[in-house]
Design an enzyme around this catalytic site. Sequence first.
Site, PDB file in Angstrom:
ATOM      1  N   ARG A 103      11.607  -5.444   5.529  1.00 38.58           N
ATOM      2  CA  ARG A 103      11.205  -4.055   5.239  1.00 38.58           C
ATOM      3  C   ARG A 103      12.057  -3.054   6.012  1.00 38.58           C
ATOM      4  O   ARG A 103      12.263  -3.178   7.218  1.00 38.58           O
ATOM      5  CB  ARG A 103       9.729  -3.846   5.596  1.00 38.58           C
ATOM      6  CG  ARG A 103       9.328  -2.367   5.514  1.00 38.58           C
ATOM      7  CD  ARG A 103       7.858  -2.153   5.339  1.00 38.58           C
ATOM      8  NE  ARG A 103       7.075  -2.450   6.517  1.00 38.58           N
ATOM      9  CZ  ARG A 103       5.750  -2.284   6.598  1.00 38.58           C
ATOM     10  NH1 ARG A 103       5.079  -1.859   5.527  1.00 38.58           N
ATOM     11  NH2 ARG A 103       5.115  -2.588   7.699  1.00 38.58           N
ATOM     12  N   ARG A 134      -0.789  -8.901  13.612  1.00 37.58           N
ATOM     13  CA  ARG A 134      -1.353  -7.949  12.646  1.00 37.58           C
ATOM     14  C   ARG A 134      -2.102  -8.670  11.531  1.00 37.58           C
ATOM     15  O   ARG A 134      -3.140  -8.187  11.066  1.00 37.58           O
ATOM     16  CB  ARG A 134      -0.237  -7.065  12.082  1.00 37.58           C
ATOM     17  CG  ARG A 134       0.193  -5.981  13.094  1.00 37.58           C
ATOM     18  CD  ARG A 134       1.561  -5.418  12.802  1.00 37.58           C
ATOM     19  NE  ARG A 134       1.669  -4.806  11.502  1.00 37.58           N
ATOM     20  CZ  ARG A 134       2.788  -4.733  10.803  1.00 37.58           C
ATOM     21  NH1 ARG A 134       3.915  -5.247  11.270  1.00 37.58           N
ATOM     22  NH2 ARG A 134       2.791  -4.153   9.622  1.00 37.58           N
ATOM     23  N   ARG A 143      10.741  -1.185  11.429  1.00 34.31           N
ATOM     24  CA  ARG A 143       9.672  -0.922  12.393  1.00 34.31           C
ATOM     25  C   ARG A 143       9.646  -2.014  13.457  1.00 34.31           C
ATOM     26  O   ARG A 143       9.693  -3.194  13.133  1.00 34.31           O
ATOM     27  CB  ARG A 143       8.315  -0.886  11.672  1.00 34.31           C
ATOM     28  CG  ARG A 143       7.995   0.494  11.110  1.00 34.31           C
ATOM     29  CD  ARG A 143       6.797   0.500  10.214  1.00 34.31           C
ATOM     30  NE  ARG A 143       5.634  -0.230  10.713  1.00 34.31           N
ATOM     31  CZ  ARG A 143       4.508  -0.342  10.048  1.00 34.31           C
ATOM     32  NH1 ARG A 143       4.362   0.219   8.864  1.00 34.31           N
ATOM     33  NH2 ARG A 143       3.505  -1.010  10.560  1.00 34.31           N
ATOM     34  N   ARG A 197      -9.867   0.695   8.148  1.00 35.16           N
ATOM     35  CA  ARG A 197      -9.443  -0.656   8.497  1.00 35.16           C
ATOM     36  C   ARG A 197     -10.539  -1.424   9.236  1.00 35.16           C
ATOM     37  O   ARG A 197     -10.328  -2.575   9.602  1.00 35.16           O
ATOM     38  CB  ARG A 197      -8.225  -0.579   9.409  1.00 35.16           C
ATOM     39  CG  ARG A 197      -6.884  -0.909   8.758  1.00 35.16           C
ATOM     40  CD  ARG A 197      -5.814  -0.730   9.840  1.00 35.16           C
ATOM     41  NE  ARG A 197      -4.586  -1.396   9.557  1.00 35.16           N
ATOM     42  CZ  ARG A 197      -3.530  -0.819   8.956  1.00 35.16           C
ATOM     43  NH1 ARG A 197      -3.603   0.416   8.524  1.00 35.16           N
ATOM     44  NH2 ARG A 197      -2.415  -1.492   8.791  1.00 35.16           N
ATOM     45  N   LYS A 253       0.827  -1.209   0.000  1.00 29.94           N
ATOM     46  CA  LYS A 253       0.000   0.000   0.000  1.00 29.94           C
ATOM     47  C   LYS A 253       0.866   1.267   0.000  1.00 29.94           C
ATOM     48  O   LYS A 253       0.657   2.170  -0.797  1.00 29.94           O
ATOM     49  CB  LYS A 253      -0.932   0.023   1.239  1.00 29.94           C
ATOM     50  CG  LYS A 253      -1.869  -1.178   1.321  1.00 29.94           C
ATOM     51  CD  LYS A 253      -2.814  -1.077   2.523  1.00 29.94           C
ATOM     52  CE  LYS A 253      -2.112  -1.082   3.880  1.00 29.94           C
ATOM     53  NZ  LYS A 253      -1.400  -2.344   4.195  1.00 29.94           N
TER      54      LYS A 253
HETATM   55  P1  ADP Z   1       0.911  -1.772   7.667  1.00 30.64           P
HETATM   56  O1  ADP Z   1       2.222  -1.542   7.038  1.00 30.64           O
HETATM   57  O2  ADP Z   1       0.807  -3.015   8.453  1.00 30.64           O
HETATM   58  O3  ADP Z   1      -0.241  -1.655   6.746  1.00 30.64           O
HETATM   59  P2  ADP Z   1       0.441   0.798   9.067  1.00 30.64           P
HETATM   60  O4  ADP Z   1       1.647   1.625   9.054  1.00 30.64           O
HETATM   61  O5  ADP Z   1      -0.666   1.159   8.151  1.00 30.64           O
HETATM   62  O6  ADP Z   1       0.852  -0.737   8.878  1.00 30.64           O
HETATM   63  O7  ADP Z   1      -0.153   0.730  10.551  1.00 30.64           O
HETATM   64  C1  ADP Z   1       0.670   0.469  11.659  1.00 30.64           C
HETATM   65  C2  ADP Z   1      -0.180   0.384  12.913  1.00 30.64           C
HETATM   66  O8  ADP Z   1      -0.852   1.640  13.133  1.00 30.64           O
HETATM   67  C3  ADP Z   1      -1.300  -0.645  12.883  1.00 30.64           C
HETATM   68  O9  ADP Z   1      -0.846  -1.947  13.254  1.00 30.64           O
HETATM   69  C4  ADP Z   1      -2.281  -0.058  13.907  1.00 30.64           C
HETATM   70  O10 ADP Z   1      -1.833  -0.274  15.230  1.00 30.64           O
HETATM   71  C5  ADP Z   1      -2.164   1.437  13.622  1.00 30.64           C
HETATM   72  N1  ADP Z   1      -3.127   1.868  12.579  1.00 30.64           N
HETATM   73  C6  ADP Z   1      -2.832   2.353  11.351  1.00 30.64           C
HETATM   74  N2  ADP Z   1      -3.944   2.628  10.656  1.00 30.64           N
HETATM   75  C7  ADP Z   1      -4.993   2.303  11.460  1.00 30.64           C
HETATM   76  C8  ADP Z   1      -6.398   2.342  11.323  1.00 30.64           C
HETATM   77  N3  ADP Z   1      -6.996   2.777  10.187  1.00 30.64           N
HETATM   78  N4  ADP Z   1      -7.160   1.930  12.370  1.00 30.64           N
HETATM   79  C9  ADP Z   1      -6.612   1.516  13.520  1.00 30.64           C
HETATM   80  N5  ADP Z   1      -5.276   1.433  13.714  1.00 30.64           N
HETATM   81  C10 ADP Z   1      -4.466   1.826  12.700  1.00 30.64           C
HETATM   82  P1  ADP Z   2       2.140  -1.859   3.244  1.00 26.06           P
HETATM   83  O1  ADP Z   2       2.155  -0.354   3.228  1.00 26.06           O
HETATM   84  O2  ADP Z   2       0.942  -2.421   2.552  1.00 26.06           O
HETATM   85  O3  ADP Z   2       2.354  -2.447   4.595  1.00 26.06           O
HETATM   86  P2  ADP Z   2       4.754  -1.610   1.885  1.00 26.06           P
HETATM   87  O4  ADP Z   2       4.485  -0.743   0.702  1.00 26.06           O
HETATM   88  O5  ADP Z   2       5.451  -1.013   3.039  1.00 26.06           O
HETATM   89  O6  ADP Z   2       3.368  -2.327   2.359  1.00 26.06           O
HETATM   90  O7  ADP Z   2       5.545  -2.904   1.378  1.00 26.06           O
HETATM   91  C1  ADP Z   2       5.973  -3.908   2.293  1.00 26.06           C
HETATM   92  C2  ADP Z   2       7.405  -4.325   1.936  1.00 26.06           C
HETATM   93  O8  ADP Z   2       7.393  -5.052   0.706  1.00 26.06           O
HETATM   94  C3  ADP Z   2       8.364  -3.163   1.729  1.00 26.06           C
HETATM   95  O9  ADP Z   2       9.629  -3.556   2.217  1.00 26.06           O
HETATM   96  C4  ADP Z   2       8.379  -2.949   0.216  1.00 26.06           C
HETATM   97  O10 ADP Z   2       9.636  -2.447  -0.225  1.00 26.06           O
HETATM   98  C5  ADP Z   2       8.133  -4.358  -0.320  1.00 26.06           C
HETATM   99  N1  ADP Z   2       7.277  -4.411  -1.519  1.00 26.06           N
HETATM  100  C6  ADP Z   2       6.255  -3.598  -1.847  1.00 26.06           C
HETATM  101  N2  ADP Z   2       5.683  -3.974  -3.019  1.00 26.06           N
HETATM  102  C7  ADP Z   2       6.350  -5.089  -3.414  1.00 26.06           C
HETATM  103  C8  ADP Z   2       6.219  -5.964  -4.572  1.00 26.06           C
HETATM  104  N3  ADP Z   2       5.281  -5.781  -5.498  1.00 26.06           N
HETATM  105  N4  ADP Z   2       7.065  -7.015  -4.637  1.00 26.06           N
HETATM  106  C9  ADP Z   2       8.026  -7.220  -3.689  1.00 26.06           C
HETATM  107  N5  ADP Z   2       8.200  -6.430  -2.602  1.00 26.06           N
HETATM  108  C10 ADP Z   2       7.371  -5.379  -2.453  1.00 26.06           C
END
Ligand code: ADP
Ligand code: ADP
Length: 219
Positions: free
Chosen positions: A127, A171, A160, A88, A13
Site C-alpha cells: 500500500r 492490527r 505508512r 471500531r 474501506k
Molecule cells: P486501516 O487502514 O488499518 O483501517 P486507519 O487509517 O483507519 O487504518 O487507522 C490507523 C490507526 O489509527 C489505527 O491502527 C488506530 O491506531 C487509529 N485509529 C483509527 N481509527 C480509530 C478508531 N475508530 N478507534 C481507535 N483508534 C483508531
Molecule cells: P483500508 O482503508 O480498509 O485499510 P485501503 O482502501 O487503503 O483499505 O486498501 C488497502 C490496499 O489495498 C490499498 O493499497 C488499496 O490500493 C488496495 N485495494 C483496495 N481495494 C482493493 C481490491 N478490491 N483489490 C485489490 N486491492 C485493493
Amino acid sequence: MYLILLGPPGAGKGTQAASLSKELRAAHVASGDLFRQAQKQGTPLGLQAKAYMERGELVPDELTVRMVLERLEAPDCSGGVILDGFPRTLEQARALDQALGASGKNIDAVLYIKVSEDELVRRLGGRWLCRDCQTPYQTISSPPKVAGVCDSCGGELYQRPDDSRETVRTRLRVYEERTAPLIAYYIDLNKLIEIDGEQGIEEVRSEMLSALKSGVRAR
Ligand code: ADP
Ligand code: ADP
Ligand code: ZN
C-alpha cells in the site's frame, strides 16, 4: 445518508469510501486520516494518538469519539456522511448511536467488507498513499501511472509506518478482538450488508451501490 464502512485493515474501506462519497455526495470521514492530520499539525490530539498508532493499537475511545463527533458537526457533513474506520469498538458504536439519536438522525446501513487474512497482508504490504489527498494505491492491484506520484493530484506517495509486517499482525489481532464484534451488533440492528471484498475495486463498488439501492440486508 449515514453509512459506515466496516472491515479489517486493508479491506478497501478508504478506496471505496472515496468513490462512494463522490457518487452519493456525502462527506468522507476517516478517523485514521483525522489522527494522521492531527499528528502532522502537531496538535495535542495528534501527540496523544501517536504512540497507539505506532504500536498498531486503538486510540482510547474517549479521544476518538470526541474527535469524530466534532468532525460530524462540520457543515459539509449535513448532506450525509461515509464513516471509514469508525466505529471500531462497541463503546464507539454506542456513542455514535446516542449522538445521532439525540439529533434525530440514524445510521442507514453498515457495509461490512469481508476479505481473507492472507489477502489483507498482501494488500497492506504494497500500500502507498498520497501525502496530499490520501488516495491509496497498491503496487500490484492498483499502481499509480508514475511510480511515487499521485494520479489525481500529483502529490508524493508514501508507505505508512504501521503497514510494516509486524504492526499489521498486531492490527489484525486488535481488529478480531475489538472490532469484529460490531458485525453482530449491526446484524442485531438489521443494518449490516455483507460485501465480498475479495473482488476487484470496481466490482466491490458496484456490489455496494446495488446493495444500497435494493436495501438488501445480510442474513
Ligand atoms: P486501516 O487502514 O488499518 O483501517 P486507519 O487509517 O483507519 O487504518 O487507522 C490507523 C490507526 O489509527 C489505527 O491502527 C488506530 O491506531 C487509529 N485509529 C483509527 N481509527 C480509530 C478508531 N475508530 N478507534 C481507535 N483508534 C483508531
Ligand atoms: P483500508 O482503508 O480498509 O485499510 P485501503 O482502501 O487503503 O483499505 O486498501 C488497502 C490496499 O489495498 C490499498 O493499497 C488499496 O490500493 C488496495 N485495494 C483496495 N481495494 C482493493 C481490491 N478490491 N483489490 C485489490 N486491492 C485493493
Ligand atoms: Zn493525491
